[in-house]
Design a protein around this motif. Structure first.
Motif, short mmCIF file in Angstrom:
data_model
loop_
_atom_site.label_atom_id
_atom_site.label_comp_id
_atom_site.label_asym_id
_atom_site.label_seq_id
_atom_site.Cartn_x
_atom_site.Cartn_y
_atom_site.Cartn_z
N PRO A 15 -5.08 2.32 3.17
CA PRO A 15 -5.20 2.19 1.72
C PRO A 15 -4.27 3.14 0.97
CG PRO A 15 -7.34 2.64 2.73
CD PRO A 15 -6.34 2.67 3.81
N ALA A 16 -3.97 2.78 -0.28
CA ALA A 16 -3.03 3.58 -1.09
C ALA A 16 -3.51 5.02 -1.23
CB ALA A 16 -2.87 2.93 -2.46
N GLU A 17 -4.83 5.23 -1.32
CA GLU A 17 -5.37 6.59 -1.49
C GLU A 17 -4.99 7.48 -0.30
OE1 GLU A 17 -7.60 3.91 -1.55
OE2 GLU A 17 -7.43 3.72 -3.73
N MET A 29 0.86 6.65 -6.79
CA MET A 29 -0.28 7.53 -7.08
C MET A 29 0.11 8.99 -6.95
SD MET A 29 -3.46 5.66 -5.19
CE MET A 29 -4.70 6.89 -5.57
N ALA A 30 0.89 9.29 -5.91
CA ALA A 30 1.19 10.69 -5.62
C ALA A 30 2.28 11.24 -6.52
CB ALA A 30 1.58 10.83 -4.15
N PHE A 31 3.30 10.44 -6.81
CA PHE A 31 4.48 10.98 -7.49
C PHE A 31 4.67 10.44 -8.90
CE2 PHE A 31 5.50 10.88 -2.92
CZ PHE A 31 5.68 12.22 -2.70
N GLY A 32 3.91 9.39 -9.24
CA GLY A 32 4.09 8.77 -10.54
C GLY A 32 5.30 7.86 -10.59
N HIS A 64 0.72 12.35 1.18
CA HIS A 64 1.83 12.98 0.44
C HIS A 64 1.41 14.36 -0.07
CE1 HIS A 64 4.34 9.54 0.75
NE2 HIS A 64 3.61 8.76 -0.01
N ALA A 65 0.17 14.42 -0.61
CA ALA A 65 -0.30 15.69 -1.17
C ALA A 65 -0.39 16.76 -0.08
CB ALA A 65 -1.65 15.49 -1.84
N ILE A 66 -0.92 16.36 1.10
CA ILE A 66 -1.04 17.34 2.19
C ILE A 66 0.35 17.80 2.63
CG2 ILE A 66 -1.84 17.69 4.56
CD1 ILE A 66 -4.02 15.59 3.97
N ASN A 67 1.28 16.84 2.77
CA ASN A 67 2.64 17.21 3.17
C ASN A 67 3.27 18.15 2.15
OD1 ASN A 67 2.99 15.92 5.67
ND2 ASN A 67 3.30 13.95 4.66
N ASN A 107 0.83 -1.21 0.00
CA ASN A 107 0.00 0.00 0.00
C ASN A 107 0.86 1.26 0.00
OD1 ASN A 107 -2.23 -1.54 0.06
ND2 ASN A 107 -2.83 -1.05 2.16
N VAL A 108 1.97 1.19 0.73
CA VAL A 108 2.88 2.34 0.79
C VAL A 108 3.45 2.61 -0.60
CG1 VAL A 108 4.93 3.24 1.93
CG2 VAL A 108 3.45 1.65 3.15
#
Lengths: 640, 215
Positions: A378-380, A244-247, A386-389, A237-238
């Protein structure tokens, strides 16, 4: 199958006195100073508890179990005491003193020596200092110089020395249950293994560069070979969340020493997962006397199960696992992530105010806060964290992204499933299972055991003869880490070396040694493999000095992975929140969460008495494994 | 019917009553004596060793210090038994063809250690540390006897607990200057006053509590 929907089969709960918060508060109202209780029942002073207490520790009780008079008891006890004393009436047997023929330098008989080594769990290394008495490791502590330890260890490392001396360890190489030699295995395997062999390797998560190199060599020499990695306690999941966040796959580590506000999303980062020992040290450094930092840090913990991290949280919010994604999306919207959508109905059970307070605190500490998603979230949730950070400018300060630790990061369950497909299609000639137990821990739906029997040649390396070795042609005893030459990455990527404290007790082999059998050069020693790999990487000039220093320190200096300048895409995150908003935030039914056992992990430590005996956090369970249900859910709805 | 007990029975009864007491007392005495005898303690008994090593010859004859072989006595609980390599320092050159020393040469050649029979063997439930005794002024000879006069090694003292306590209760009667630790021949001229002074100088805290040795 027992059905639980029939009231007659459910034990009546009406006779049990009700324990509720109101009566607890009443009992505690007049309490001054610290007060301790063993259970909620004791606190509430229920009748049941008083009865139990009387049975366990009877007041003024002088009962003896049926039929034994006091006189008879004293007779028996004094007779056995006298007989016990007779054992002293023997002459002390003669003993031998066996000095060295050539005494090693710096060894003082009667005094311990300490060696730096490292142990892996889930592939990730922790730095240790092992105490050795006359060549026998007796105690393991943290390596004060190792960045993942700073002198501390987790309980698995503490108990690992008991596993070394476990008499139940597998002790001989067997082929179809007959004892064989290592050379017989090597000869047999090399005769059967051609370049065209459809070879499959199955290991746990590997971060070791040298093991990865030798596995790659096997893959390149056998074009039809594949390498699969599977751990029941997987961190896929990590990995998926980072993608998802960075591609791309990046590893995330935290600097809690610099974080003023931490929001944990079902993350027990203080006790479980890679780097937990270091994280606990860093996090707690901000709760001591504030010399360097005028303010204490603040922790908001959202969790679906009571954990040690939740107990130190300033604000704790229990939440169902299925509501976690909704909470993360709402948090993203609240901290002002562009275009983020807060799902309607996320504000269940009054967590809205809690969420808004956490978001305000996060916004007030831009660059010095951290949102941590748990390994099993979950991955989401990971992607949103990541997005919030990124939005709060924490990346590069409290949250550090690096290249992945794993040699082959990815979806491990899918990898195992593709292996099972190949096995079922008869496309696997040889399956080599190294330090893993898939018959025991593969998902039931894959029916691993049945398809395993269709593989022509099955080889297993493990510390124990276990469920998997039962189904294998060859079983090879594995070397314990205190008997091995090996390397692995720590949570920050530091290359940590494992050096043996003792010759393998049962001639056990390491993963690299078994892999080397499948290469052109043939079987090589673990020490030779490790040394020649690092000689290749570090270069010839001054290698001996650097190598000796690394072995002495337990790690290669300055080998932590450098931060990579990645930033999470905000559009993808906004899409994720929209997706989450489209789902039902209050799903029906029961949420079922599987977690690794706090002391037995994925079951690999079940033969370690120290770990079985160690009470699990909060539940205090020992020698047991329970399904934990909240006190509210335990009362069936029809009797509420 | 005649009487069952004749008058002589009185005498017999008295004798057997006293006899029983004496018999029990003698039995107890025999047990205690056996327990303290060298049968139980191995005091004064020479044990079979792979090489008939003579402390008499090496210490008194050649003047080699205790520390040359028992190197760790000052820093560890265990005084240390020398590795075969230490023997070969000299015996490479002298007596290098002696058949008696063949086990030593073989050990040095093959790396297989010599298995000596332990002479001073405390029970496993006793903790003993050489380094603290040496540091506080207890000489080798106080416990091991005149090793320099032993052609073959034997245990000079009983090593029983009462023997340990003898000194732990009154260390001033046995303590010596640190300079004389390894001196086998040292005798005090005025042990009582000298001992009391050394106890103060060395800050000796002789321990009598159980857990000091029975940890």
């Amino acid at each position: 199958m027992t059905k639980f929907d029939h009231p007659a089969e459910v034990p009546s709960t009406s006779r049990r006195s009700r324990i509720d918060l109101a009566s607890m508060r009443e009992h505690l109202q007049d309490a001054r100073g610290p007060r301790f209780w063993r259970s909620l029942d004791e606190l509430a002073e229920t009748e049941e508890f008083q009865e139990l207490l009387h049975r366990e520790f009877p007041e003024m009780g002088v009962e003896l179990p049926g039929g034994v008079s006091r006189r008879r008891f004293v007779q028996l006890m004094s007779a056995s005491l006298a007989l016990g004393g007779l054992t002293a009436c023997t002459r002390q047997p003669l003993e031998k003193i066996v000095p060295y023929a050539q005494q090693p330098e710096s060894l003082v008989p009667g005094r311990p020596l300490y060696f730096a080594t490292s142990m892996t769990l889930g592939g990730v290394a922790s730095g240790l200092l092992a105490e050795s008495h006359m060549g026998r490791p007796t105690k393991v502590e943290g390596n004060p110089e190792h960045p993942a330890s700073l002198g501390a260890t987790d309980l698995f490392a503490q108990a690992s020395v008991l596993s070394l001396y476990d008499p139940d360890r597998s002790q001989v190489i067997t082929n179809l249950n007959r004892i064989r030699s290592w050379s017989a295995f090597v000869e047999d395997t090399r005769r059967e293994t051609l370049a065209s062999t459809r070879l499959r390797l199955l290991t746990g998560t590997v971060t070791s560069p040298s093991v990865a190199a030798i596995a790659q060599q096997v893959l390149s020499e056998h074009p039809q070979a594949r390498w699969h990695q599977y751990d029941a306690v997987t961190r896929e999941n990590v990995v998926a969340g980072a993608e998802m966040a960075f591609g791309e796959v990046v590893a995330t580590r935290y600097d809690f020493a610099r974080a003023d506000v931490v929001v944990a999303l079902d993350a027990d980062f203080l006790t479980t997962g890679p780097g937990a020992v270091r994280y606990a040290r860093d996090f707690m450094s901000r709760r001591r006397a504030p010399v360097d930092h005028p303010e204490m840090n603040r922790l908001y913990a959202v969790e679906s199960m009571p954990t040690a991290t939740g107990t130190v949280a300033d604000h704790r919010l229990p939440l169902r696992p299925s509501q976690l994604a909704g909470f993360a999306a709402a948090l993203a919207a609240e901290v002002g992530l562009p275009d983020a959508v807060a799902p309607a109905g996320a504000d269940v059970g009054g967590q809205g105010e809690w969420l808004r307070a956490a978001a305000r605190d996060l916004q007030a500490h831009r660059g010095s806060s951290a949102v941590v998603a748990g390994d099993y979230a979950p991955a989401e949730v990971h992607a949103l964290a990541h997005a919030i950070n990124g939005h709060l400018e924490n990346i590069g300060r409290t949250v550090i992204h690096t290249a992945p630790l794993e040699a082959m990061p990815g979806d491990q369950t899918a990898s195992l499933a593709s292996l099972v497909d190949d096995m079922a299609a008869g496309e696997v000639d040889i399956l080599v299972m190294l330090q893993c137990n898939p018959v025991y821990d593969a998902p039931v739906d894959l029916d691993f055991t049945t398809v395993l029997r269709q593989v022509g040649r099955r080889i297993h390396l493990g510390l124990y003869r276990n469920e998997t070795s039962e189904h294998c042609h060859w079983h090879i005893p594995a070397a314990h880490y205190l008997e091995s030459w090996d390397d692995a990455r720590a949570h920050d990527g530091t290359i940590s070396l494992t050096q043996p404290l003792i010759e393998p007790l049962y001639d056990g082999k390491t993963v690299a040694e078994v892999l080397s059998v499948f290469t052109e050069e043939g079987s090589r020693s673990a020490h030779g493999l490790l040394r020649s790999y690092w000689q290749g990487v570090l270069g010839e000039s001054g290698f001996e000095t650097r190598w000796r220093k690394a072995l002495h320190d337990g790690f290669i200096a300055d080998s932590a992975l450098p931060p990579t300048g990645v930033t999470p895409g905000t559009e993808a995150a906004a899409e994720t929140t929209a997706l989450i908003a489209g789902t039902d935030q209050i799903p029906d039914g029961v949420d079922l969460a599987f977690r690794p056992d706090p002391t037995i992990y994925d079951g690999r430590f079940s033969n370690n008495g120290w770990l079985q005996e160690c009470p699990k956090p909060l539940t205090k369970l020992t020698w047991d494994n329970a399904a934990l249900v909240s006190p509210v859910s335990r009362t069936p709805r029809w009797s509420r | 019917m005649s009487q069952i007990f004749k008058p002589s029975t009185n005498t017999l009864a008295r004798v057997s009553m006293f006899g029983a007491i004496f018999f029990l007392a003698i039995l107890a005495w025999v047990l205690v004596t056996l327990n303290r005898s060298s049968l139980a303690t191995r005091q004064g008994i020479v044990l079979q060793q792979p090489v008939p090593f003579s402390h008499d010859h090496h210490v008194a004859g050649l003047g080699i210090s205790c520390l040359y072989c028992h190197t760790t006595v000052e820093e560890s609980s265990f005084a240390g038994i020398p590795p075969s390599a230490t023997c070969m320092n000299c015996h490479k050159l002298i007596w290098n063809e002696s058949p008696m020393l063949e086990p030593v040469r073989e050990s040095y050649r093959t790396g297989r250690p010599i298995e000596w029979t332990r002479v001073h063997d405390l029970p496993d439930f006793v903790y003993f540390d050489h380094s603290i005794h040496v540091a506080k002024g207890i000489g080798c000879a106080s416990c091991h006897g005149r090793v320099d006069q032993m052609p073959l090694m034997y245990q000079a003292e009983s090593l029983q607990m009462e023997w340990c306590l003898e000194c732990h209760r009154a260390p001033e009667m046995f303590i010596r200057p640190r300079t004389e630790i390894y001196n086998m021949e040292w005798v005090s001229t005025d042990q009582e006053t000298e001992g009391a002074r050394l106890i103060a100088d060395y800050r000796v805290q002789s321990k009598l509590s159980c857990s000091v040795c029975h940890r």
